[in-house]
Design a protein around this motif. Structure first.
Motif, short mmCIF file in Angstrom:
data_model
loop_
_atom_site.label_atom_id
_atom_site.label_comp_id
_atom_site.label_asym_id
_atom_site.label_seq_id
_atom_site.Cartn_x
_atom_site.Cartn_y
_atom_site.Cartn_z
N UNK A 63 9.73 18.26 -66.39
CA UNK A 63 8.66 18.84 -65.60
C UNK A 63 8.41 20.27 -66.06
N UNK A 64 7.19 20.76 -65.77
CA UNK A 64 6.82 22.11 -66.17
C UNK A 64 6.15 22.81 -65.00
N UNK A 65 6.53 24.06 -64.79
CA UNK A 65 5.86 24.90 -63.80
C UNK A 65 4.61 25.49 -64.42
N UNK A 66 3.49 25.43 -63.72
CA UNK A 66 2.22 25.88 -64.27
C UNK A 66 1.50 26.77 -63.27
N UNK A 67 0.50 27.48 -63.77
CA UNK A 67 -0.48 28.17 -62.93
C UNK A 67 -1.86 27.71 -63.36
N UNK A 68 -2.72 27.44 -62.41
CA UNK A 68 -4.07 26.94 -62.70
C UNK A 68 -4.96 27.22 -61.51
N UNK A 69 -6.18 27.67 -61.79
CA UNK A 69 -7.12 27.98 -60.71
C UNK A 69 -7.71 26.73 -60.07
N UNK A 70 -7.95 25.70 -60.86
CA UNK A 70 -8.62 24.51 -60.34
C UNK A 70 -7.71 23.38 -59.97
N UNK A 71 -6.44 23.69 -59.72
CA UNK A 71 -5.47 22.65 -59.44
C UNK A 71 -4.72 23.00 -58.16
N UNK A 72 -4.52 22.00 -57.30
CA UNK A 72 -3.81 22.21 -56.04
C UNK A 72 -2.76 21.13 -55.86
N UNK A 73 -1.86 21.40 -54.94
CA UNK A 73 -0.82 20.43 -54.64
C UNK A 73 -1.43 19.12 -54.16
N UNK A 74 -0.95 18.00 -54.71
CA UNK A 74 -1.45 16.68 -54.35
C UNK A 74 -2.46 16.12 -55.31
N UNK A 75 -3.06 16.95 -56.18
CA UNK A 75 -3.99 16.44 -57.19
C UNK A 75 -3.28 15.43 -58.09
#
Length: 414
Positions: A392-404
């Protein structure tokens, strides 16, 4: 398929009354081929469906670890031999015995060493007597010298007699120095003899426990560079070391102070805490594989861990407390390339080289974006990857939320 049929019809009509049987056969075969190919392509395009494998985006902590194997060792381990050659006349400890610093472990026959001590003590006594004798002679000669000097000043004594008295005085002073030097040598020899007598008793240099013992009563011990190890002592086993081999690909992430946990085969399902105390610079090469030794400190208050146990350690090298987490497969996924409509021809050429359908070659994933399934349609979203544990990888993204639902793979069903 209409244009091809018209062409064939014209071919047949153009032959007129001169039509031959082989032309009729060719025309019929072409019609059958066109009909079969048209049916096959219609069926193929009508039943091909794409299904996606997805995984939900989660939020939480991610811990990155490096795995290494090694052995549990005592913090302090001492191998004891004998400094003297001789015969063992007593052995006072056995395996697993606890010992204290200075405790007698074994003893050599000390008959010779005691005699050497007695001889050295006699030499010291004789040397001291010679010093006393030399000092007395020097005192006498000093008085004689003073008297001769006074008489020589008055002219009563001949010059030759005074020179003789002066030489005797100086010789007596030198004799005192020689006697004192001989006394120093005798005292040093006595210290050596006493040291040998002391070394005939093998004592524990540390507080600890006896790990191994090869000493037996009657055994002849030879003092040499290859002297046999008689005892192996370990320090306090309540504190131990775990020495592990770190692969050169992981050594850049390892640092002093990293926390770790490890397991041993003797206690399956139980983990023990540890901390890296040292990362050694010296490489170790085995079968062309380069590793570096890391030493971890281990608390062993219950005495469960024993020297030599094989351990598998998970060393924590990074951690993320709160972040979006996705499977690594999502970063490796890219949708198949869509073939252009111009790839396929029309008419007979189209039958021979039909356009490519679903399931073509995939585009190349760059690891900096993911595809999210929204309303049945893949949507590409850029991301910034962070720490990864390999799965698994920890990421940051503006258009992504938990549950996507991120796409990890796809399959084409006919």
């Amino acid at each position: 398929m209409t244009d091809d049929s018209t062409d064939i019809s014209r071919l047949i009509a153009g032959t007129g009354k001169s039509r031959s049987p082989w032309l009729w056969g060719a025309a019929i075969a072409a019609v059958l081929a066109l009909g079969g190919a048209g049916w096959w392509m219609t069926a193929r395009n009508s039943v091909a469906t794409v299904s996606y494998d997805t995984a939900a985006v989660t939020r939480g902590a991610l811990t990155v670890t490096v795995t290494a194997t090694g052995t549990v060792q005592p913090t302090t381990k001492v191998d004891l031999s004998s400094e003297l050659s001789g015969t063992l006349v007593a052995v006072g400890v056995d395996y697993n015995d606890k010992v204290t610093k200075g405790q007698e472990l074994a003893r050599l026959d000390d008959t010779k060493t005691r005699a050497q001590v007695a001889n050295a003590e006699a030499s010291v006594a004789a040397a001291r007597a010679r010093v006393t004798q030399a000092e007395a002679t020097a005192t006498e000669n000093a008085a004689t010298y003073d008297l001769a000097k006074q008489l020589e000043k008055r002219g009563v004594t001949a010059r030759r007699d005074f020179i003789s008295t002066d030489a005797e005085y100086r010789r007596s002073q030198a004799a005192v120095d020689i006697a004192r030097a001989d006394l120093t040598v005798a005292e040093a020899n006595l210290e050596l003899a006493r040291a040998d007598l002391e070394n005939s008793v093998i004592r524990a240099p540390i507080d600890g426990i006896v790990l191994s013992r090869t000493a037996e009563v009657g055994q002849i011990v030879a003092s040499s560079l290859n002297a046999p190890v008689l005892f192996t002592l370990a320090g306090d086993l309540a504190k131990m070391d775990l020495q592990v081999d770190i692969d050169e690909a992981d050594i850049g992430r390892i640092a002093t102070g990293n926390e770790a946990t490890f397991t041993v085969d003797a206690f399956p399902g139980r983990s023990f805490p540890a901390r890296i105390a040292q990362v050694r610079y010296a490489p170790e090469t085995t079968d062309n594989v380069v590793t570096y030794k890391a030493v971890l400190t281990v608390e062993n208050p219950d005495g469960l861990l024993r020297p030599g146990m094989t351990a598998t350690a998970a060393i924590t090298v990074a951690s993320v407390d709160d972040s979006l987490i996705i499977p690594n497969a999502a970063l490796r996924y890219a949708p198949p390339q869509t073939a252009s409509a111009s790839r396929g021809g029309s008419g007979l050429l189209g039958l021979i080289m039909p356009r490519r359908g679903p399931g073509g070659p995939s585009a190349t994933a760059d690891g900096k974006s993911v595809w999210v399934l929204r309303d049945g349609t893949p949507v590409n979203i850029p991301v910034t990857p962070g720490e990864t544990d390999g799965r698994q990888t920890a990421i940051t993204a503006d258009g992504l939320t938990q549950g996507d639902a991120v796409i990890t793979d796809q399959s084409v069903a006919q």
